[in-house]
Every structure is written in C-alpha cells, then in structure tokens.
Design an enzyme around this catalytic site. Sequence first.
Site, PDB file in Angstrom:
ATOM      1  N   LYS A 145      45.094  49.994  51.941  1.00  0.00           N
ATOM      2  CA  LYS A 145      44.712  49.145  50.805  1.00  0.00           C
ATOM      3  C   LYS A 145      45.149  47.711  51.082  1.00  0.00           C
ATOM      4  O   LYS A 145      46.238  47.475  51.604  1.00  0.00           O
ATOM      5  CB  LYS A 145      45.374  49.684  49.529  1.00  0.00           C
ATOM      6  CG  LYS A 145      44.960  48.962  48.252  1.00  0.00           C
ATOM      7  CD  LYS A 145      45.585  49.620  47.014  1.00  0.00           C
ATOM      8  CE  LYS A 145      45.143  48.908  45.739  1.00  0.00           C
ATOM      9  NZ  LYS A 145      45.681  49.558  44.521  1.00  0.00           N
ATOM     10  N   SER A 156      45.960  53.666  39.015  1.00  0.00           N
ATOM     11  CA  SER A 156      45.113  53.155  40.103  1.00  0.00           C
ATOM     12  C   SER A 156      45.017  54.041  41.339  1.00  0.00           C
ATOM     13  O   SER A 156      44.263  53.730  42.255  1.00  0.00           O
ATOM     14  CB  SER A 156      45.587  51.764  40.523  1.00  0.00           C
ATOM     15  OG  SER A 156      45.266  50.823  39.541  1.00  0.00           O
ATOM     16  N   SER A 195      42.513  50.649  40.556  1.00  0.00           N
ATOM     17  CA  SER A 195      42.195  49.550  41.446  1.00  0.00           C
ATOM     18  C   SER A 195      41.984  49.982  42.898  1.00  0.00           C
ATOM     19  O   SER A 195      41.443  49.212  43.697  1.00  0.00           O
ATOM     20  CB  SER A 195      43.321  48.516  41.408  1.00  0.00           C
ATOM     21  OG  SER A 195      44.524  49.073  41.932  1.00  0.00           O
TER      22      SER A 195
END
Length: 492
Positions: A78, A182, A158
Amino acid sequence: MTDLTSLTLAEARDGLAAKSFSSLQLTDAHLAAIEAARVLNAFVLETPDQARSMAKAADAKIAKGEGGPLEGLPLGIKDLFATSGVRTTACSKILDDFTPPYESTVTSQLWRDGAVLLGKLNNDEFAMGSSNETSCFGPVVNPWRREGSDAKLVPGGSSGGSASAVAAGLCLGATATDTGGSIRQPAAFTGTVGIKPTYGRCSRWGIVAFASSLDQAGPIARTVRDSAILLRSMAGYDAKDTTSVDRAVPDYEAAVGRSVKGMKIGIPKEYRIGGMPAEIEALWKQGADWLKAAGAELVEVSLPHTKYALPAYYIVAPAEASSNLARYDGVRYGARVNGRNITEMYENTRAQGFGAEVIRRIMIGTYVLSAGYYDAYYLRAQKVRTLIKRDFEECFAKGVSAILTPATPSAAFGIGEKGGADPVEMYLNDIFTVTVNMAGLPGIAVPAGRDSQGLPLGLQLIGRPFDEETLFSLGEVIEQAAGRFTAAKWWI
C-alpha cells in the site's frame, strides 16, 4: 504448468520449497498479470526491475536452503508504507514524487523474511475514504462485477488497491492499513480476507499517519491461512514506535484449522441496524450456524454504546488527522506552490496539494479541537470511546471468545454512486467496523457468501486483545463452509 497467479500464498510457498517453479517465474507471472490488469488501477507504481532482482536473490537463497518464511513470494505494498528509494505518496498530490530514504518497519520485516516487492498499491488519499475514489491517481476498480452488468464497482477503501490486486491475482498478498475499517471493508467487497490486528501489534513507524491512535497495519490475502502467514512477518515489537507492544509473536498459521469446540461466540443485538438488507441478515445467521455446527456456542450479547461509535469516530479521527497533516506545508519535502510570502506559500501548497475529502476532514478536525468546541465534541467523543471499550471488556469478561457481525452493510457499490451530495452516506459504510478501532481490538473479515447479483459479502469476527489466533481458527471455519470466491477476469 498451473497458472502461477491462481495459487494461494501458502501454495506458492510450498511450490517454491518443492522447486516446482522458481521465484523469478512466479514474479514474472505476477508482473504480466499486473500489466494486463492496468484497467483496475490497483498499482500506482510498478517495480519490475527491483522485483526480478529480489526474486533472483530469493532463488539463490532457496537453492542453498537458506530461505526465510516468505522467501521469493511477490507482494504488493500500500502506498502509505515508506519504501526506501521507491516513491511513496499516500496517493496525494502534496507528496508529489516523494522518495523516502528509509524503510517502514513492517516492510523491512517482509524483506527480511524474503518477500519480493511488485510495486506500490493505490489507496484513498491519506487513507481517508471508504471506496478508493479519493486517490490523486484516480479510483480503483473492483475485479468483481454484478451479474449481467459491466458497471464499474468500487473495491472499498481505503485499502482498495490492496484488495483489488489480491482479488484479481496480481499479487499473492498485500499490506494494508485500517483506521476505521480500511482493511476489513475492502476485503468484504472483493471476496478476500483482511485482518486488522490489535493496536500495537504491528509497528506504525514509516507508515504515513492518518489518526495515530486508530491506525494499524495488517494484511489482505486470498485465504485465512495466507493472512496468518503474512501477519506473523508483519507483527512484532519496534522501539521506534512508542505504541508498539513488546509481546512475542505467535505462529498464527498453527491456529488455522484448530478446533473451535466450546468457544462462546457473541452475537451483538445492537448490530441489527434499521434498513439492513435481508441478505446481510441471512448471511449473519448462516455464519452463526456454521460456527455452531463446528462446536461453538452462540450467545446474545449487548454492546450498548455501539450506536455512538460512528459519530465519535468521525470526531476523533479528523481531529488527529488535522494535527498529523499540519506537517505538509511545502517546506522540506513534497509539492510546493509558491506565493508572495511564506504564509501564502503554505496556503497555496495545502489548498492545491490536498484533495477535497482530506480538506474536509482537516477542517472538521480543526473545528472540533477549537477553543469553543473542544469540550462539546472532542472530549465527549473520547469519553464515548472509553465506554465502547468497556462494552467489549465486559462482554469478553463473561467468557465470550469472539464476536460475530456483518463486515459491511451492503455489497460493493458503483463508482461515483455514493457520497457525492452527502458525505455521511459514504461514512455509513464503516458502521460495523469502527468500534474495533475505537477499542483497539483485532478484527477479521472473511468472505462468506454472495448477494443476489453475485457480489461477495463478508462476515466480521472481533477478538480479545492480542488473540488474533482465535480469529484465524474461527475465520477458517467460515471459509471452509462458504468456499473460496474468485472474480472472473473480464479485463483480459
């Protein structure tokens, strides 16, 4: 040869050990898959040269019998995790082409254990979002589609890039972060497994901060076993993070397949919210029945302050974000937009560097921390947080091993479908997940079924502090009963 991108992380690990294929072959297969799936926009930066170099080094180690637990396994990272010498932007214009000279603790532990870096994954800007539509690189597309439709769906947020990439077979697993859901919400939207560990289990050092008392790193993977393997490498004490807990990391994989007989599973009545789709209610009951069939005991529990969790979260998280994001000013790193004086330079840089959702949350956070409103909003929200934590403590004190809830109030929705006129519509996606962050507990989302349009739905298990092992044992029961979910590769 089998399609190497269809393997689970555990299968790939065993295949490398058996010398059925090399890490270079495995890595090349995933690099080709990433190239073919660029329409998903899951990766914001691909690192093929570095990946092949790491894979060759892994093959040499495996040949000598010196491989680590993740030796030669290609992963996605990420874009919130600092990667030394590799661009890290938090998917925000304000970080522009920022290339950190240091490595986050979590990723350094993955490289220590032999993992291979495929590239950086898309996410909501500064991890603020529930649909991965706020990224400066554009929205991520969910590999799943509704039956008979080619409408593009969100992967959740997210960590949407992480979930989309894993679900599409672009990497064997991915790092993610969870501040209010998330990891778990995108996992539920994409038919993958995501675990948010106990707060303090994984180091936050080198991860771009959103809300420091809520943020926690964790993996997204294809199976419960894969998640357990990854978490063992990601977890551990770090003196550089003052909130890191000095506690031995267990062999999480050993918990997968362990008997759940006699465990008490709490079913919280407060999670039966008004307007919840019948499909979600039915899935929840099905999950409870599966656990009961495996020998667990079901008990109804009460978490009376659940209804206050979402409003309290959307006070605490923006307040911490407004403080954390004050450091982005165009002076030392990232983007800079000049002005007639230094104050104007700050204003121009922040106004043009931050996206609309980030600006909204900074403004909310600044407002609730301001002199006239601190007691009315922020202090009250922190008191509510204490009550939420106490609800869980009282529940676990009665012998409950874990709590079963839905992971999300719906399946994945269309890109641009929610939150345009009213941001609260988007915030409601976190209704089942925020309590876990507010209380600092571990939570796992496991695929458990599909809706009437063929989209994956997930269930959430909430555990006692530092008892991720029980979640892996229970999660595997649901996984075995529900079967695995694979999206059709319409993009090829």
